[in-house]
Scaffold this motif. Structure first.
Motif, PDB file in Angstrom:
ATOM      1  N   ARG A   1      45.113  44.364  37.258  1.00  0.00           N
ATOM      2  CA  ARG A   1      45.041  43.395  38.059  1.00  0.00           C
ATOM      3  C   ARG A   1      43.374  43.014  38.429  1.00  0.00           C
ATOM      4  NH1 ARG A   1      48.495  43.000  43.025  1.00  0.00           N
ATOM      5  NH2 ARG A   1      50.029  42.588  41.297  1.00  0.00           N
TER       6      ARG A   1
ATOM      7  N   GLN B   1      36.396  42.943  56.624  1.00  0.00           N
ATOM      8  CA  GLN B   1      37.730  42.474  56.851  1.00  0.00           C
ATOM      9  C   GLN B   1      38.599  42.334  55.530  1.00  0.00           C
ATOM     10  OE1 GLN B   1      39.604  42.457  59.465  1.00  0.00           O
ATOM     11  NE2 GLN B   1      38.147  42.944  60.860  1.00  0.00           N
TER      12      GLN B   1
ATOM     13  N   LEU C   1      41.645  42.689  53.394  1.00  0.00           N
ATOM     14  CA  LEU C   1      43.105  42.855  53.372  1.00  0.00           C
ATOM     15  C   LEU C   1      43.846  43.092  52.009  1.00  0.00           C
ATOM     16  CD1 LEU C   1      45.133  41.223  56.062  1.00  0.00           C
ATOM     17  CD2 LEU C   1      44.701  43.504  55.918  1.00  0.00           C
ATOM     18  N   ALA C   2      43.398  42.130  51.250  1.00  0.00           N
ATOM     19  CA  ALA C   2      44.156  41.877  49.858  1.00  0.00           C
ATOM     20  C   ALA C   2      43.353  42.336  48.910  1.00  0.00           C
ATOM     21  CB  ALA C   2      44.249  40.525  49.950  1.00  0.00           C
ATOM     22  N   ILE C   3      43.860  42.997  47.764  1.00  0.00           N
ATOM     23  CA  ILE C   3      43.179  43.235  46.732  1.00  0.00           C
ATOM     24  C   ILE C   3      43.741  42.776  45.518  1.00  0.00           C
ATOM     25  CG2 ILE C   3      42.947  45.198  45.192  1.00  0.00           C
ATOM     26  CD1 ILE C   3      41.243  45.679  47.699  1.00  0.00           C
TER      27      ILE C   3
ATOM     28  N   LYS D   1      36.430  33.556  51.423  1.00  0.00           N
ATOM     29  CA  LYS D   1      37.192  34.916  50.757  1.00  0.00           C
ATOM     30  C   LYS D   1      38.188  34.247  50.004  1.00  0.00           C
ATOM     31  CE  LYS D   1      37.157  38.261  54.207  1.00  0.00           C
ATOM     32  NZ  LYS D   1      37.702  38.285  55.669  1.00  0.00           N
TER      33      LYS D   1
ATOM     34  N   ILE E   1      41.415  35.538  47.655  1.00  0.00           N
ATOM     35  CA  ILE E   1      42.455  36.680  47.203  1.00  0.00           C
ATOM     36  C   ILE E   1      43.163  36.239  46.106  1.00  0.00           C
ATOM     37  CG2 ILE E   1      42.256  37.413  49.473  1.00  0.00           C
ATOM     38  CD1 ILE E   1      45.072  36.558  49.969  1.00  0.00           C
TER      39      ILE E   1
ATOM     40  N   ASP F   1      44.050  37.539  41.766  1.00  0.00           N
ATOM     41  CA  ASP F   1      43.403  37.838  40.549  1.00  0.00           C
ATOM     42  C   ASP F   1      42.626  36.812  39.768  1.00  0.00           C
ATOM     43  OD1 ASP F   1      45.479  36.169  39.712  1.00  0.00           O
ATOM     44  OD2 ASP F   1      46.527  37.686  38.460  1.00  0.00           O
TER      45      ASP F   1
ATOM     46  N   SER G   1      43.294  34.101  38.879  1.00  0.00           N
ATOM     47  CA  SER G   1      43.758  33.315  37.545  1.00  0.00           C
ATOM     48  C   SER G   1      43.756  31.645  37.671  1.00  0.00           C
ATOM     49  CB  SER G   1      45.358  33.789  37.069  1.00  0.00           C
ATOM     50  OG  SER G   1      45.910  33.947  38.256  1.00  0.00           O
ATOM     51  N   ASN G   2      43.798  31.434  39.007  1.00  0.00           N
ATOM     52  CA  ASN G   2      43.722  30.004  39.355  1.00  0.00           C
ATOM     53  C   ASN G   2      42.638  29.483  39.355  1.00  0.00           C
ATOM     54  OD1 ASN G   2      44.074  27.246  40.292  1.00  0.00           O
ATOM     55  ND2 ASN G   2      46.096  27.832  41.365  1.00  0.00           N
TER      56      ASN G   2
ATOM     57  N   TYR H   1      41.441  40.855  60.820  1.00  0.00           N
ATOM     58  CA  TYR H   1      41.499  39.482  61.007  1.00  0.00           C
ATOM     59  C   TYR H   1      41.900  38.675  59.769  1.00  0.00           C
ATOM     60  CZ  TYR H   1      38.880  40.043  65.314  1.00  0.00           C
ATOM     61  OH  TYR H   1      38.544  40.539  66.656  1.00  0.00           O
TER      62      TYR H   1
ATOM     63  N   GLN I   1      39.514  30.485  55.878  1.00  0.00           N
ATOM     64  CA  GLN I   1      38.533  31.123  54.833  1.00  0.00           C
ATOM     65  C   GLN I   1      39.146  31.641  53.657  1.00  0.00           C
ATOM     66  OE1 GLN I   1      37.228  34.532  56.832  1.00  0.00           O
ATOM     67  NE2 GLN I   1      35.346  33.628  58.131  1.00  0.00           N
ATOM     68  N   ILE I   2      40.337  31.402  53.806  1.00  0.00           N
ATOM     69  CA  ILE I   2      41.102  32.270  52.464  1.00  0.00           C
ATOM     70  C   ILE I   2      41.718  31.315  51.531  1.00  0.00           C
ATOM     71  CG2 ILE I   2      42.893  33.806  51.853  1.00  0.00           C
ATOM     72  CD1 ILE I   2      42.296  35.450  54.030  1.00  0.00           C
ATOM     73  N   GLU I   3      41.283  31.604  50.273  1.00  0.00           N
ATOM     74  CA  GLU I   3      42.081  30.891  49.494  1.00  0.00           C
ATOM     75  C   GLU I   3      42.801  31.975  48.473  1.00  0.00           C
ATOM     76  OE1 GLU I   3      41.176  27.656  49.623  1.00  0.00           O
ATOM     77  OE2 GLU I   3      43.123  27.294  48.317  1.00  0.00           O
ATOM     78  N   GLU I   4      43.960  31.651  48.250  1.00  0.00           N
ATOM     79  CA  GLU I   4      44.885  32.260  47.609  1.00  0.00           C
ATOM     80  C   GLU I   4      44.909  31.790  46.083  1.00  0.00           C
ATOM     81  OE1 GLU I   4      48.564  33.327  49.351  1.00  0.00           O
ATOM     82  OE2 GLU I   4      47.777  32.395  51.269  1.00  0.00           O
ATOM     83  N   THR I   5      44.449  32.846  45.148  1.00  0.00           N
ATOM     84  CA  THR I   5      44.544  32.265  43.487  1.00  0.00           C
ATOM     85  C   THR I   5      45.117  33.407  42.954  1.00  0.00           C
ATOM     86  OG1 THR I   5      42.495  33.437  43.179  1.00  0.00           O
ATOM     87  CG2 THR I   5      42.246  31.444  44.140  1.00  0.00           C
ATOM     88  N   GLY I   6      46.584  33.189  42.718  1.00  0.00           N
ATOM     89  CA  GLY I   6      47.037  34.179  41.985  1.00  0.00           C
ATOM     90  C   GLY I   6      47.620  35.425  42.614  1.00  0.00           C
ATOM     91  N   GLU I   7      47.875  36.444  41.861  1.00  0.00           N
ATOM     92  CA  GLU I   7      48.459  37.637  42.208  1.00  0.00           C
ATOM     93  C   GLU I   7      47.589  38.595  43.231  1.00  0.00           C
ATOM     94  OE1 GLU I   7      52.277  36.535  41.528  1.00  0.00           O
ATOM     95  OE2 GLU I   7      52.001  38.682  41.938  1.00  0.00           O
ATOM     96  N   TYR I   8      48.222  38.893  44.301  1.00  0.00           N
ATOM     97  CA  TYR I   8      47.348  39.950  44.871  1.00  0.00           C
ATOM     98  C   TYR I   8      48.386  41.128  45.570  1.00  0.00           C
ATOM     99  CZ  TYR I   8      48.465  37.047  48.845  1.00  0.00           C
ATOM    100  OH  TYR I   8      49.095  36.444  49.725  1.00  0.00           O
ATOM    101  N   ASP I   9      47.842  42.130  46.338  1.00  0.00           N
ATOM    102  CA  ASP I   9      48.528  43.026  47.050  1.00  0.00           C
ATOM    103  C   ASP I   9      47.793  43.426  48.278  1.00  0.00           C
ATOM    104  OD1 ASP I   9      48.143  45.731  44.964  1.00  0.00           O
ATOM    105  OD2 ASP I   9      46.962  45.167  46.304  1.00  0.00           O
ATOM    106  N   LEU I  10      48.387  44.013  49.274  1.00  0.00           N
ATOM    107  CA  LEU I  10      47.601  44.038  50.350  1.00  0.00           C
ATOM    108  C   LEU I  10      47.291  45.750  50.182  1.00  0.00           C
ATOM    109  CD1 LEU I  10      50.055  42.622  53.095  1.00  0.00           C
ATOM    110  CD2 LEU I  10      48.026  41.701  52.105  1.00  0.00           C
TER     111      LEU I  10
ATOM    112  N   LEU J   1      50.131  38.709  59.827  1.00  0.00           N
ATOM    113  CA  LEU J   1      49.687  38.579  58.481  1.00  0.00           C
ATOM    114  C   LEU J   1      50.609  37.164  57.585  1.00  0.00           C
ATOM    115  CD1 LEU J   1      50.256  42.246  57.157  1.00  0.00           C
ATOM    116  CD2 LEU J   1      48.022  40.740  57.351  1.00  0.00           C
TER     117      LEU J   1
ATOM    118  N   LEU K   1      48.689  34.313  55.668  1.00  0.00           N
ATOM    119  CA  LEU K   1      48.900  34.358  54.348  1.00  0.00           C
ATOM    120  C   LEU K   1      50.147  33.701  53.797  1.00  0.00           C
ATOM    121  CD1 LEU K   1      48.112  38.038  53.425  1.00  0.00           C
ATOM    122  CD2 LEU K   1      46.484  36.316  53.194  1.00  0.00           C
TER     123      LEU K   1
END
Lengths: 111, 580
Positions: free
Chosen positions: A35, A73, A75-77, A90, A92, A94, A96-97, B102, B107-116, B143, B147
């Protein structure tokens, strides 16, 4: 494909001096997972396409430097942090979008 | 400290150090496992977790990590400072580490797969840096707010708790109460080893905090709701007080403070460790007896707590001074502590927990509650009765002597609303007696288990040298007290004086008569002697005469030559010659 180890800078060939419009990007990963590698390749592609020449990518491997996770800060990777221009953003995942990445980075897509 | 029984379980436990909690759970939280602490807002979940970490660091040598998802580190430190927890000092000593996580949603945009993994890395780094054995997560539900990918979140949650278990740390997870669920986002799915529920209820205008162990896999635990309080020493949970009736019974006797009362109680006073009840209508002197008892204890160097529900400490001290009892000097010496609180200030359980905590802190030999009946308006009879039962139990279990006063209604003196009378060992009853236009007080010992006690009614008087008991006057008209008795006693004295006078008079007169008779006797005696002498004289004369006659006859005979005294005298030839 460059190995994702300690802090490293990747600069494209034709680099221009950093200006207000330049992007400082940090990609946080945790070791060389598929990933993370995927995210890095996506990132490079997006930057080449839409930020050509105006970006700097730094890769931070938290497995090597775990103490850095608290500072930003994380959290996610994987997490991509846009530190410049401010404010901090930020993203988070992969990456892909592409659409969402651009929205997150607040970059006007280059058509 | 109560004994913690470990016979029933083999599950290793991490003692929390939270007052009373380790007793309910027979040892503490499950070691190396996560525990869920849930409840509504403001119930004390965070404080529970923090105290768990702080005690772990200070008492049990287990450093801890606190991951806070909602408050900033500074806020947290300030909030718990009022409980006496100095988190800064613990951090400096590397016994505690606070990490704030925090998630700013915008502030966060989720784009695709991730884990913590980032969270895991931070946790691991924090734990390893100080060698932590305890972890607090407060609260991972944040959380879910930050998220949006539920699938990822759920699987990461599961992974987190498995990771914590594998790391071997004892973790406390907090969660806010949800609608129809234990927590808003169903954390209970993942944390199933142990669940603690905290509750905050308002009942009759008073707030009560309660704790319940909902679930504890692999261990027995108390299943009731336990009241607890949070004060400047942290959380105190009130465990069930002495499961059985197995108090020790001391044979030692202690003074009541009133000498005549001790005399009524078999000559020695109350049993140590027993419970004493004084009932009476308002103003009969119950507080005075309580004060005497307290003073007697302090004089012996013992510690006392006086729970006052109607008067302030100063008022009590002033009132008792008027009968010669000086309480303030014992307060200054630290032997006596007067705790005055209005019953309506707290719910019943809160009272119980506060008293429990105070008894624990002050460690008294004597506990006074004055008056226990003041609790009745603020709770149902059942609740107050239950409170009293537990307090009596608790005091006995500590080996302290309990002294309770209760106000009774005018009509029915030998029964109390609370049916506490069957719980106590000694019961003194104060009563008003009306007669001759005045009211006086009498007292008697209604019961006193285990000793011979007087069944006499005594007059109860409050003098400026304390309580005095005097035998009442039982006259033909019944019991006389007060001025009637005084009058009667004066009359008695007068009668006594008169009687004595009469007696003397009679004595004198009899003596006089006797003297007269004696005199007569003397005179008669004289006369008798005279006659005797006369008799003697006559007899003497008679015999003298007889002698003379005989001698004359003899002479005659002699002169005539006849035998004298039978002998024949030889006649001389020349005839008698003159008389020789």
């Amino acid at each position: 494909m460059k190995p994702a180890k300690s802090k490293k800078s990747v600069k494209p060939a034709n680099v221009k001096p950093a200006k207000a419009k330049d992007y400082d990007l940090r990609l946080y990963v945790a070791g060389q997972t598929p990933r993370s590698l995927q995210a890095l390749s996506n990132l490079k592609r997006i930057c080449e396409e839409h930020l050509a020449g105006h970006y700097r990518i730094e890769i931070i491997d938290l497995l090597q430097k775990p103490q850095l996770a608290a500072g930003d800060q994380i959290l996610a990777i994987p997490t991509l942090v846009r530190s410049i221009p401010k404010p901090l953003r930020k993203i988070i995942g992969d990456l892909s979008n592409t659409q969402r990445v651009l929205i997150g980075l607040d970059v006007q897509p280059v058509e | 400290m109560a004994r913690i029984s470990r016979e029933l379980t083999s599950l290793p436990k991490a003692p929390t150090g939270i007052e009373g909690f380790d007793e309910i759970t027979f040892g503490g939280l499950p070691q190396g496992r996560p525990t869920l602490v849930c409840g509504g807002a403001g119930c004390g979940k965070t404080l529970f977790g923090i105290e768990f970490l702080v005690r772990g660091a200070t008492k049990f040598g287990e450093p801890g990590v606190c991951v806070t998802f909602e408050e900033s580190a500074d806020d947290l430190i300030k909030n718990v400072a009022s409980l006496g927890f100095d988190l800064n000092r613990l951090q400096r000593a590397k016994k505690l580490l606070i990490d704030c996580v925090y998630i700013e949603r915008n502030q966060i945009e989720e784009t695709g797969e991730y884990d913590l993994e980032g969270l895991f890395i931070r946790l691991a780094s924090a734990i390893d840096s100080i060698g932590a054995r305890r972890v607090l997560l407060d609260t991972p539900e944040a959380l879910f707010a930050g998220l949006s990918n539920m699938g990822i979140l759920r699987s990461e949650m599961r992974r987190l708790f498995a990771w914590l278990k594998q790391k071997g740390v004892t973790a406390v997870i907090t969660g806010e109460r949800g609608e129809g669920m234990l927590t808003r986002h169903g954390l209970e799915e993942y944390v199933s080893d142990c669940v603690i529920l905290l509750d905050q209820r308002v009942q009759d205008d008073a707030v009560t905090r309660r704790l319940r162990v909902l679930k504890y896999r692999g261990s027995t635990h108390g299943t009731n709701e336990y009241p607890f309080l949070i004060d400047r020493k942290g959380i105190s949970v009130l465990p069930v007080t002495s499961i059985g009736l197995n108090h020790k019974a001391s044979g030692q006797r202690i003074a009541s403070g009133v000498a005549e009362l001790d005399a009524m109680l078999g000559g020695k006073g109350y049993f140590r460790g027993s419970s004493v009840l004084v009932t009476g209508t308002a103003g009969t002197g119950k507080t005075s007896l309580a004060a005497h008892f307290t003073e007697a204890a302090c004089r012996r160097g013992e510690r006392a707590i006086y729970f006052a529900f109607e008067e302030s400490p100063e008022q009590i001290a002033r009132n008792m001074r008027s009968i010669g009892i000086e309480l303030s000097k014992w307060i200054r010496k630290g032997l006596l502590h007067i705790e005055a609180v209005r019953p309506s200030s707290f719910g019943m359980e809160m009272h119980l927990v506060r008293m429990h905590a105070m008894l624990h802190e002050h460690n008294p030999d004597v506990v006074v509650m004055d008056p226990i009946s003041a609790m009745i308006p603020s709770g149902s009879l059942h609740e107050v009765g239950s409170l009293v039962l537990r307090i009596v139990d608790f005091i006995k279990a500590r080996g302290a002597t309990g002294f309770f006063t209760a106000v009774t209604a005018d009509g029915d003196l030998a029964s109390t609303d609370l049916s506490i009378s069957s719980l106590v060992d000694t019961w003194l009853l104060l009563q008003n007696v009306e007669s001759n236009g005045e009211r006086n007080r009498v007292m008697y010992v209604l019961k006193s288990r285990g000793m011979a006690h007087s069944n006499q009614i005594r007059e109860f008087m409050l003098t400026n040298r304390g309580v005095k008991l005097r035998p009442v006057y039982l006259g033909s008209g019944g019991v006389l007290t007060g001025s009637a008795r005084v009058a009667r006693e004066a009359e008695d004295r007068r009668e006594e004086i008169a009687r004595r006078r009469d007696e003397r008079k009679r004595e004198l007169s009899l003596r006089a008569s006797m003297a007269a008779v004696n005199a007569k006797l003397a005179a008669l005696e004289l006369e008798r002697n005279r006659y005797k002498r006369e008799l003697e004289a006559v007899a003497e004369e008679g015999s003298a005469q007889q002698k003379a006659v005989l001698s004359d006859q003899d002479e005659l005979r002699a002169s005539r030559g006849i035998a004298v005294n039978g002998r024949v005298k030889e006649q001389e030839p020349n005839g008698p010659k003159g008389v020789s």
